[in-house]
Enzyme design. Structure first.
Site, PDB file in Angstrom:
ATOM      1  N   ASP A  18       0.857  -1.179   0.000  1.00 20.15           N
ATOM      2  CA  ASP A  18       0.000   0.000   0.000  1.00 20.15           C
ATOM      3  C   ASP A  18       0.904   1.244   0.000  1.00 20.15           C
ATOM      4  O   ASP A  18       2.079   1.162   0.382  1.00 20.15           O
ATOM      5  CB  ASP A  18      -0.886  -0.049   1.254  1.00 20.15           C
ATOM      6  CG  ASP A  18      -1.644   1.237   1.474  1.00 20.15           C
ATOM      7  OD1 ASP A  18      -2.297   1.704   0.535  1.00 20.15           O
ATOM      8  OD2 ASP A  18      -1.559   1.784   2.599  1.00 20.15           O
ATOM      9  N   ASP A  20      -0.126   5.144   0.804  1.00 25.20           N
ATOM     10  CA  ASP A  20      -0.337   6.121   1.886  1.00 25.20           C
ATOM     11  C   ASP A  20      -0.436   5.422   3.243  1.00 25.20           C
ATOM     12  O   ASP A  20      -1.256   4.532   3.433  1.00 25.20           O
ATOM     13  CB  ASP A  20      -1.644   6.894   1.644  1.00 25.20           C
ATOM     14  CG  ASP A  20      -1.560   7.798   0.439  1.00 25.20           C
ATOM     15  OD1 ASP A  20      -1.252   8.974   0.601  1.00 25.20           O
ATOM     16  OD2 ASP A  20      -1.789   7.301  -0.687  1.00 25.20           O
ATOM     17  N   ASP A 196      -2.159  -0.297   5.844  1.00 25.95           N
ATOM     18  CA  ASP A 196      -2.491   0.320   7.136  1.00 25.95           C
ATOM     19  C   ASP A 196      -3.973   0.569   7.331  1.00 25.95           C
ATOM     20  O   ASP A 196      -4.385   1.010   8.396  1.00 25.95           O
ATOM     21  CB  ASP A 196      -1.780   1.681   7.254  1.00 25.95           C
ATOM     22  CG  ASP A 196      -2.343   2.684   6.274  1.00 25.95           C
ATOM     23  OD1 ASP A 196      -2.344   2.380   5.065  1.00 25.95           O
ATOM     24  OD2 ASP A 196      -2.829   3.740   6.709  1.00 25.95           O
TER      25      ASP A 196
HETATM   26 MG   LIG Z   1      -2.904   3.251   3.265  1.00 21.87          MG
END
Ligand SMILES: [Mg+2]
Length: 254
Positions: A18, A20, A196
């Protein structure tokens, strides 16, 4: 922190990263996000060590990722799988947007006319409501997002970090894992998915389907098997897999 993941194995695993909150720290202005300095060179070495079996998997457009990761052009799934680029030198392939997206967009624009503190990001095939810095507006943003898809086929609302995203059902990060794991250089490797946010849960499930596992970055409920505390720990693992010391300033990773 429990469930520390084992060391990465670049010759045997495939990696889904991922962007960001996993590789790049959040910024108030989402367009100002960038990799920590030295990050793109480290990532390029990691990709090479993995024989190219590394994909960046994001809700962003791939051209947005290219700008933030330049000069690296990652193998990537963008817009949660609406966009795919199977090799650095390949064209970006796009799925056509559902007709429901146009109706949802019109509803959002009408709903937001009196709410300047919730910002609409129009990604074409997906629509994102941002309320970073105005977290007290979360419930209002949720109501607006749910209202925008009410009665429409094929659209879902997915919460994220200070966002609600409206996108097409069945297009998610798990489907991106399925697509890449069926083709070289990913096929035959064990996938590791790092993310996240809530949308990464589909990716964790996808990695498990293909004999690998997920790593949740940061706190929060997850189905991932392992966890790393923060972005700095992610970069630390990438460097360690190359036998390198991490040479990135900690302040650039938060
Ligand atoms: Mg992310």
């Amino acid at each position: 922190m429990p469930n520390i993941p084992p060391e990465f194995e670049p010759r045997e695993q495939a990696f889904f990263l991922d962007f960001d909150g996993t590789l790049a720290p959040f910024r108030m202005d989402p367009s100002a996000v960038m990799l920590p300095s030295g990050g793109n060179e480290l990532l390029a070495r990691f990709v090479e060590a993995c024989g190219g079996a590394v994909a960046v998997v994001s809700g962003r457009r791939i051209e947005d990722l290219d700008r933030m990761m330049a000069p690296l052009k990652p193998v990537a799934g963008g817009l949660h799988g609406v966009e795919m680029r199977v090799a650095a030198d390949a064209a970006i392939e796009r799925r056509p947007p559902s007709p429901s997206v146009a109706e949802a967009r019109a509803r959002l624009i009408a709903s937001l006319a009196d709410t300047p503190d919730i910002r609409l990001e129009d990604k074409g095939a997906a629509l994102v409501l941002h309320f970073r810095g105005n977290e007290h507006l979360e419930e209002l943003a949720r109501d607006i997002a749910n209202g925008a898809v009410a009665g429409l086929d094929g659209l879902i609302v997915v919460p994220g970090h200070a966002i609600f995203e409206i996108r097409m059902a069945g297009v998610d990060k798990g489907a991106i894992v399925d697509m890449f794991m069926a083709r070289p250089p990913f096929v035959g490797r064990h996938p590791v998915f790092l993310g996240d946010d809530t949308t990464d849960e589909d990716g964790f499930a996808g990695a498990a389907r293909h004999g690998g596992y997920g790593i949740k970055v940061g706190s929060g409920d997850t189905i991932a098997r392992y966890r790393l505390p923060d972005i700095a720990a992610v970069w630390g693992r990438l460097a360690a897999a190359l036998g390198e010391d991490l040479n990135i300033d900690r302040g650039e990773m938060s």
